[in-house]
Design a protein around this motif. Structure first.
Motif, PDB file in Angstrom:
ATOM      1  N   VAL A   1      -2.877   7.865   5.429  1.00 29.17           N
ATOM      2  CA  VAL A   1      -2.076   6.798   4.807  1.00 29.17           C
ATOM      3  C   VAL A   1      -3.030   5.755   4.250  1.00 29.17           C
ATOM      4  O   VAL A   1      -3.904   5.257   4.970  1.00 29.17           O
ATOM      5  CB  VAL A   1      -1.110   6.149   5.802  1.00 29.17           C
ATOM      6  CG1 VAL A   1      -0.334   5.011   5.127  1.00 29.17           C
ATOM      7  CG2 VAL A   1      -0.142   7.194   6.365  1.00 29.17           C
ATOM      8  N   ILE A   2      -2.889   5.439   2.968  1.00 28.19           N
ATOM      9  CA  ILE A   2      -3.742   4.461   2.293  1.00 28.19           C
ATOM     10  C   ILE A   2      -2.842   3.363   1.703  1.00 28.19           C
ATOM     11  O   ILE A   2      -1.884   3.679   0.994  1.00 28.19           O
ATOM     12  CB  ILE A   2      -4.557   5.122   1.169  1.00 28.19           C
ATOM     13  CG1 ILE A   2      -5.406   6.271   1.754  1.00 28.19           C
ATOM     14  CG2 ILE A   2      -5.456   4.120   0.460  1.00 28.19           C
ATOM     15  CD1 ILE A   2      -6.116   7.097   0.711  1.00 28.19           C
ATOM     16  N   PRO A   3      -3.124   2.063   2.027  1.00 29.70           N
ATOM     17  CA  PRO A   3      -4.254   1.516   2.783  1.00 29.70           C
ATOM     18  C   PRO A   3      -4.050   1.653   4.285  1.00 29.70           C
ATOM     19  O   PRO A   3      -2.915   1.734   4.765  1.00 29.70           O
ATOM     20  CB  PRO A   3      -4.281   0.045   2.347  1.00 29.70           C
ATOM     21  CG  PRO A   3      -2.865  -0.265   2.012  1.00 29.70           C
ATOM     22  CD  PRO A   3      -2.299   0.988   1.430  1.00 29.70           C
ATOM     23  N   ASN A   4      -5.159   1.648   5.000  1.00 29.28           N
ATOM     24  CA  ASN A   4      -5.131   1.828   6.443  1.00 29.28           C
ATOM     25  C   ASN A   4      -5.011   0.463   7.128  1.00 29.28           C
ATOM     26  O   ASN A   4      -5.984  -0.081   7.658  1.00 29.28           O
ATOM     27  CB  ASN A   4      -6.395   2.562   6.902  1.00 29.28           C
ATOM     28  CG  ASN A   4      -6.367   2.869   8.396  1.00 29.28           C
ATOM     29  OD1 ASN A   4      -5.300   2.907   9.004  1.00 29.28           O
ATOM     30  ND2 ASN A   4      -7.529   3.061   8.983  1.00 29.28           N
ATOM     31  N   ARG A   5      -3.805  -0.093   7.075  1.00 26.06           N
ATOM     32  CA  ARG A   5      -3.527  -1.406   7.683  1.00 26.06           C
ATOM     33  C   ARG A   5      -2.026  -1.537   7.860  1.00 26.06           C
ATOM     34  O   ARG A   5      -1.268  -0.628   7.489  1.00 26.06           O
ATOM     35  CB  ARG A   5      -4.056  -2.546   6.807  1.00 26.06           C
ATOM     36  CG  ARG A   5      -3.524  -2.541   5.385  1.00 26.06           C
ATOM     37  CD  ARG A   5      -3.917  -3.795   4.641  1.00 26.06           C
ATOM     38  NE  ARG A   5      -3.603  -3.753   3.225  1.00 26.06           N
ATOM     39  CZ  ARG A   5      -2.415  -3.949   2.692  1.00 26.06           C
ATOM     40  NH1 ARG A   5      -1.377  -4.186   3.480  1.00 26.06           N
ATOM     41  NH2 ARG A   5      -2.232  -3.908   1.380  1.00 26.06           N
ATOM     42  N   LEU A   6      -1.600  -2.661   8.440  1.00 28.19           N
ATOM     43  CA  LEU A   6      -0.170  -2.915   8.548  1.00 28.19           C
ATOM     44  C   LEU A   6       0.425  -3.079   7.155  1.00 28.19           C
ATOM     45  O   LEU A   6      -0.066  -3.872   6.347  1.00 28.19           O
ATOM     46  CB  LEU A   6       0.084  -4.166   9.389  1.00 28.19           C
ATOM     47  CG  LEU A   6      -0.221  -4.043  10.890  1.00 28.19           C
ATOM     48  CD1 LEU A   6      -0.049  -5.389  11.582  1.00 28.19           C
ATOM     49  CD2 LEU A   6       0.683  -2.998  11.542  1.00 28.19           C
ATOM     50  N   LEU A   7       1.480  -2.345   6.885  1.00 28.43           N
ATOM     51  CA  LEU A   7       2.076  -2.331   5.556  1.00 28.43           C
ATOM     52  C   LEU A   7       3.301  -3.237   5.519  1.00 28.43           C
ATOM     53  O   LEU A   7       3.947  -3.489   6.540  1.00 28.43           O
ATOM     54  CB  LEU A   7       2.480  -0.904   5.175  1.00 28.43           C
ATOM     55  CG  LEU A   7       1.348   0.140   5.225  1.00 28.43           C
ATOM     56  CD1 LEU A   7       1.901   1.527   4.958  1.00 28.43           C
ATOM     57  CD2 LEU A   7       0.251  -0.210   4.238  1.00 28.43           C
ATOM     58  N   LYS A   8       3.613  -3.696   4.310  1.00 33.54           N
ATOM     59  CA  LYS A   8       4.803  -4.526   4.107  1.00 33.54           C
ATOM     60  C   LYS A   8       5.533  -4.052   2.862  1.00 33.54           C
ATOM     61  O   LYS A   8       4.987  -3.309   2.029  1.00 33.54           O
ATOM     62  CB  LYS A   8       4.411  -6.000   3.951  1.00 33.54           C
ATOM     63  CG  LYS A   8       3.598  -6.316   2.721  1.00 33.54           C
ATOM     64  CD  LYS A   8       3.257  -7.792   2.664  1.00 33.54           C
ATOM     65  CE  LYS A   8       2.491  -8.147   1.402  1.00 33.54           C
ATOM     66  NZ  LYS A   8       1.212  -7.461   1.287  1.00 33.54           N
TER      67      LYS A   8
ATOM     68  N   HIS B   1      13.148   1.667   3.870  1.00 35.82           N
ATOM     69  CA  HIS B   1      13.717   3.004   4.052  1.00 35.82           C
ATOM     70  C   HIS B   1      12.670   4.113   3.908  1.00 35.82           C
ATOM     71  O   HIS B   1      12.970   5.277   4.214  1.00 35.82           O
ATOM     72  CB  HIS B   1      14.870   3.235   3.060  1.00 35.82           C
ATOM     73  CG  HIS B   1      14.442   3.294   1.629  1.00 35.82           C
ATOM     74  ND1 HIS B   1      14.458   2.193   0.807  1.00 35.82           N
ATOM     75  CD2 HIS B   1      13.967   4.317   0.869  1.00 35.82           C
ATOM     76  CE1 HIS B   1      14.032   2.524  -0.390  1.00 35.82           C
ATOM     77  NE2 HIS B   1      13.727   3.816  -0.375  1.00 35.82           N
ATOM     78  N   HIS B   2      11.471   3.770   3.452  1.00 38.23           N
ATOM     79  CA  HIS B   2      10.397   4.760   3.395  1.00 38.23           C
ATOM     80  C   HIS B   2       9.766   5.002   4.762  1.00 38.23           C
ATOM     81  O   HIS B   2       8.989   5.946   4.930  1.00 38.23           O
ATOM     82  CB  HIS B   2       9.306   4.319   2.412  1.00 38.23           C
ATOM     83  CG  HIS B   2       9.740   4.374   0.982  1.00 38.23           C
ATOM     84  ND1 HIS B   2       9.512   3.353   0.085  1.00 38.23           N
ATOM     85  CD2 HIS B   2      10.408   5.333   0.285  1.00 38.23           C
ATOM     86  CE1 HIS B   2      10.000   3.670  -1.093  1.00 38.23           C
ATOM     87  NE2 HIS B   2      10.555   4.866  -1.003  1.00 38.23           N
TER      88      HIS B   2
ATOM     89  N   LEU C   1       5.230   3.125   8.916  1.00 35.90           N
ATOM     90  CA  LEU C   1       6.050   1.942   9.185  1.00 35.90           C
ATOM     91  C   LEU C   1       5.825   0.922   8.072  1.00 35.90           C
ATOM     92  O   LEU C   1       4.704   0.438   7.884  1.00 35.90           O
ATOM     93  CB  LEU C   1       5.697   1.322  10.538  1.00 35.90           C
ATOM     94  CG  LEU C   1       6.404   0.000  10.873  1.00 35.90           C
ATOM     95  CD1 LEU C   1       7.920   0.181  10.896  1.00 35.90           C
ATOM     96  CD2 LEU C   1       5.902  -0.573  12.190  1.00 35.90           C
ATOM     97  N   VAL C   2       6.893   0.613   7.345  1.00 36.67           N
ATOM     98  CA  VAL C   2       6.858  -0.415   6.299  1.00 36.67           C
ATOM     99  C   VAL C   2       7.541  -1.658   6.870  1.00 36.67           C
ATOM    100  O   VAL C   2       8.763  -1.676   7.079  1.00 36.67           O
ATOM    101  CB  VAL C   2       7.563   0.049   5.013  1.00 36.67           C
ATOM    102  CG1 VAL C   2       7.506  -1.045   3.955  1.00 36.67           C
ATOM    103  CG2 VAL C   2       6.918   1.331   4.483  1.00 36.67           C
TER     104      VAL C   2
END
Length: 619
Positions: free
Chosen positions: A226-233, A283-284, A308-309
Motif C-alpha cells: 500500500v502506497i503511501p505507507n502511512r495513516l491514510l485519510k 468505503h474503500h 483503512l481510510v
C-alpha cells in the motif's frame, strides 16, 4: 672507400622479415632478438663482433621468393629474421641474424549483453555476453570475469567460444562469447572481459565496462503493498500494488472481500497488478488480496492487506441557526463521526481567529458585533491534515444599523451617479430612497444588505441630497448622502476616472457603532460651514475696497488726483519715500462671488476689474 667505417648502423623505416636462405655452413651466425611496436622505426646493427678487416662490402637483406625486398615501414608482416652478412676477399662470409618481433595494442574492448536474457530453469548454458577486441597484434587473449572473479570453462556450466579474424592490415580482431548457466542470485551479478597483450618491455591489459544481464527466474512468493505507507485519510491518492520475487512478474489478480458475505470480488481498473484510488474514501476500506500465478511453472501465491481510510464526517452544531437578542447568552455544541479520536476547536469565520478548544462554545452578553458565522473544526491529531468544519450563523436581532460616511461627494450636473447604502440588522431591513432612480439590492452576508441607487444629478438632488431609509419590525434608521458640484474654474477634485459618466458613493455601517440620521446631519452642516467661509471672505474684500475708495476720494478732494482731467499728473513724494508704499489688493474669490462686490457708485464691478489692483500712493 674505408670499409672499416661500415660497422653499419642501418636504419630501416618499419621493416619486418623472415630469415633468408643462403647461410654459409662454414660459420656459426650471431643471433639477436629485437622488439618493436607497429609504426616504430626499427634499428638493426651489424654487430662489431663480426670481422671487419679488409672488408670488401657489407650487405643487409632478407630473402623472400628469391627476391631481395626493401622495407620502409614496420607492419605486422615485418616480424622476420634480418641477416647482416660480411664478406672479405678470399674468406667465408660471416653473418648476424636479427629476429624482429612486432606488437600492436588492441582497441578498447567492447561488451554486449544477451538481448534475450537468461532463464535459470534452462538445462544448458545460455549466451551471456560477447566481448570484442579489435586491431591487435599478435592475437590478444580474452579473460571473462563475474563480480571481479575470473571465469574458467566448466563442463555443462561455463563455455567460452572465440572467433579470430585477420584483417587486411595484418592485425587481428577477436570475438569471445561467454555461455553459462546462471542462478537467481546472479540477477545482480556484474560481468566484464579483459584483453591481455604484449608490448615492448612487458605485458599489458585492458578491461571492458561492467554489465548486468537479465536473469529470468520463477516466483516463490507475492506481497501486496500500500502506497503511501502511512495513516491514510479521505482524499489521499492511494496505490495498491501486487509484487513478487519472480522475473518476469507473474499474472496478478487483485480482489476485495465483501464484509457481509465474506466472498471475494475481483476488482476492475487494475493494470499489471496495480489499483489506483485517486480520491480514497471511507468505503474503500476493507481486506484486499493479491493472487499471483506463474504460467511457466504453474506456481501460485497470495498475500492479503487490510486497508483503512480514516475519515471525519457528519460534523454538526446545535442549535443549527440560533437567533438571539442583544444582551442574551448562547451555547453552541459540536459533534462529529470519525474513525479515530477527534478533537474540536472554534473559530470566527470572518477573522479565522481561534476562540476556544473543545466541543462547546459559550457566548455571553451578546452584542450586534457577535452576530455572524462561527466554525466548528473537528480534526484527528493522529492523521495530519484530516479535519472537517461546520459553519453556524448566529443572528442578533436589532433595529437597522446604518453608518453614514462623512465625506463630500463631488459630481457634475446631469451625470448619472451610483449611491450605495449598506445596512445591517435582523429581521432583514427594508431599504427605501427619498429620490427616484434605479435600485439594485443584494445580500452582503446573512444580516447585511447593500442597496445601490442609480440617479441623475439634478438641482433638487443637489439641494436636498438622497436619503437612505432602512426599517424592520424593531425600528428604523436613515442616512443622507449630499452631493456637491465640481466647479472646474475654482478647484480640482481628484477622481478615480474623470472620463466616467457615473460616480459612486457608499454609506456603510461602522465596526463598532450605529448612527441614526436626523434630518440635520453633519454633512449638511459641513456644507453650510464652507458657504459661511465664502461669505466672510466676500465681506473682507468689500471692506478693503471701501477703504481704498475713501483714500482715493480724499486724494481727489485735495486735488492730488488727475481724475477727469486731460494730460498726466504725477503724485510725488520725497525722494526717500518714493516707491516705498505699494498697496496690493488681490482677490482669490470666484468670479461668481466677486460679482457681489459693489463699486463706489453703487454699480457692480465687472469681473475683470476685480482680479488684481495695484495703487501707488506717493503723497
Amino acid at each position: 672507400m674505408d670499409l672499416t667505417r661500415l660497422l653499419c648502423t642501418l636504419l630501416l623505416t618499419a621493416c619486418c622479415c623472415r630469415h633468408s636462405a643462403g647461410v654459409p655452413d662454414e660459420a656459426e651466425p650471431v643471433r639477436e632478438i629485437l622488439e618493436y611496436k607497429v609504426g616504430d622505426n626499427a634499428h638493426l646493427n651489424c654487430d662489431s663482433s663480426l670481422p671487419t678487416d679488409n672488408l670488401s662490402h657489407v650487405d643487409w637483406f632478407f630473402k623472400y621468393k628469391d627476391q631481395h625486398i626493401r622495407i620502409f615501414q614496420v607492419t605486422p608482416k615485418d616480424e622476420r629474421t634480418f641477416i647482416c652478412q660480411v664478406k672479405a676477399p678470399g674468406t667465408h662470409a660471416r653473418e648476424k641474424y636479427t629476429q624482429l618481433h612486432i606488437y600492436k595494442a588492441p582497441k578498447e574492448p567492447t561488451i554486449q549483453a544477451s538481448a534475450s536474457g537468461i532463464s535459470v530453469i534452462s538445462q544448458v548454458p545460455q549466451e551471456v555476453a560477447t566481448c570484442t577486441g579489435e586491431d591487435g597484434f599478435p592475437i590478444p587473449r580474452v579473460t571473462w570475469y563475474k563480480n571481479r572473479k575470473p571465469l574458467k570453462e566448466e563442463k555443462n556450466r561455463v563455455i567460452i567460444s572465440e572467433l579470430r579474424t585477420k584483417e587486411s592490415s595484418g592485425l587481428y580482431t577477436v570475438r569471445s562469447t561467454l555461455w553459462a548457466q546462471l542462478e537467481k542470485e546472479d540477477k545482480e551479478a556484474l560481468f566484464y572481459c579483459e584483453l591481455s597483450y604484449r608490448l615492448p618491455g612487458g605485458d599489458h591489459m585492458k578491461e571492458s565496462q561492467e554489465i548486468n544481464v537479465t536473469v529470468y527466474y520463477p516466483m516463490e512468493k507475492v506481497w501486496l503493498e500500500v502506497i503511501p505507507n502511512r495513516l491514510l485519510k479521505e482524499g489521499d491518492r492511494v496505490e495498491l500494488r501486487c509484487l513478487s520475487d519472480g522475473n518476469p512478474q507473474p499474472h496478478f489478480t487483485l480482489r476485495k472481500q465483501d464484509p457481509t458475505s465474506l466472498s471475494w470480488l475481483e476488482l476492475e481498473n487494475v493494470s499489471e497488478g496495480v489499483l489506483v484510488l485517486e480520491q480514497a474514501q471511507r468505503h474503500h476500506s476493507g481486506l484486499y488480496e493479491c493472487l499471483g500465478l506463474d504460467f511457466e511453472t504453474g506456481v501460485e501465491a497470495t498475500d492479503q492487506q487490510q486497508l483503512l481510510v480514516n475519515y471525519v464526517s457528519n460534523v454538526q452544531v446545535q442549535p443549527k441557526a440560533p437567533v438571539k437578542s442583544e444582551g442574551s447568552s448562547l451555547k453552541l455544541n459540536c459533534s462529529a463521526e470519525s474513525s479515530q479520536p477527534v478533537v474540536f476547536h472554534w473559530k470566527r469565520e470572518k477573522t479565522e481567529e481561534t476562540l476556544k478548544n473543545g466541543s462547546v462554545l459559550h457566548l455571553t452578553n451578546l452584542t450586534r458585533e457577535a452576530g455572524g458565522g462561527y466554525l466548528c473544526v473537528a480534526s484527528v491529531p493522529k492523521v495530519p491534515g484530516l479535519k472537517h468544519t461546520q459553519l453556524v450563523n448566529v443572528t442578533i436581532n436589532g433595529s437597522p444599523w446604518v453608518m453614514a460616511k462623512e465625506e463630500r461627494i463631488w459630481v457634475r450636473e446631469n451625470e448619472e451617479v451610483n449611491l450605495t447604502c449598506e445596512v445591517s440588522g435582523q429581521p432583514r431591513p427594508t431599504i427605501s430612497w427619498s429620490v427616484n432612480g434605479t435600485v439594485h439590492e443584494h445580500d452582503k452576508d446573512f444580516q447585511t444588505v447593500l442597496s445601490t441607487l442609480t440617479v441623475q444629478v439634478i438641482p433638487d438632488l443637489l439641494e436636498k441630497g438622497a436619503v437612505c431609509q432602512a426599517s424592520n419590525s424593531l425600528g428604523s434608521n436613515k442616512t443622507t448622502i449630499f452631493l456637491e458640484l465640481v466647479n472646474l474654474t475654482t478647484l480640482t477634485i481628484p477622481t478615480e476616472d474623470t472620463s466616467s459618466s457615473q460616480s459612486t458613493t457608499t454609506s456603510s455601517p461602522s465596526a463598532k457603532g450605529n448612527s441614526t440620521s436626523t434630518g440635520d446631519p453633519v454633512k449638511k452642516g459641513t456644507k453650510q460651514e464652507s458657504k459661511g467661509v465664502v461669505i466672510v471672505a466676500v465681506i473682507v474684500c468689500i471692506l478693503l475696497l471701501a477703504v481704498l475708495g475713501a483714500v482715493l476720494y480724499f486724494l481727489y478732494k485735495k486735488g492730488k488726483m488727475p481724475c477727469g482731467r486731460s494730460g498726466k499728473q504725477e503724485i510725488t513724494l520725497p525722494l526717500a519715500r518714493k516707491n516705498e508704499i505699494v498697496v496690493e489688493v488681490k482677490s482669490d474669490k470666484l468670479p461668481e462671488e466677486m460679482g457681489l462686490l459693489q463699486g463706489s457708485n453703487g454699480d457692480k464691478r465687472a469681473p475683470r476689474d476685480q482680479g488684481e489692483k495695484y495703487i501707488d500712493l506717493r503723497n
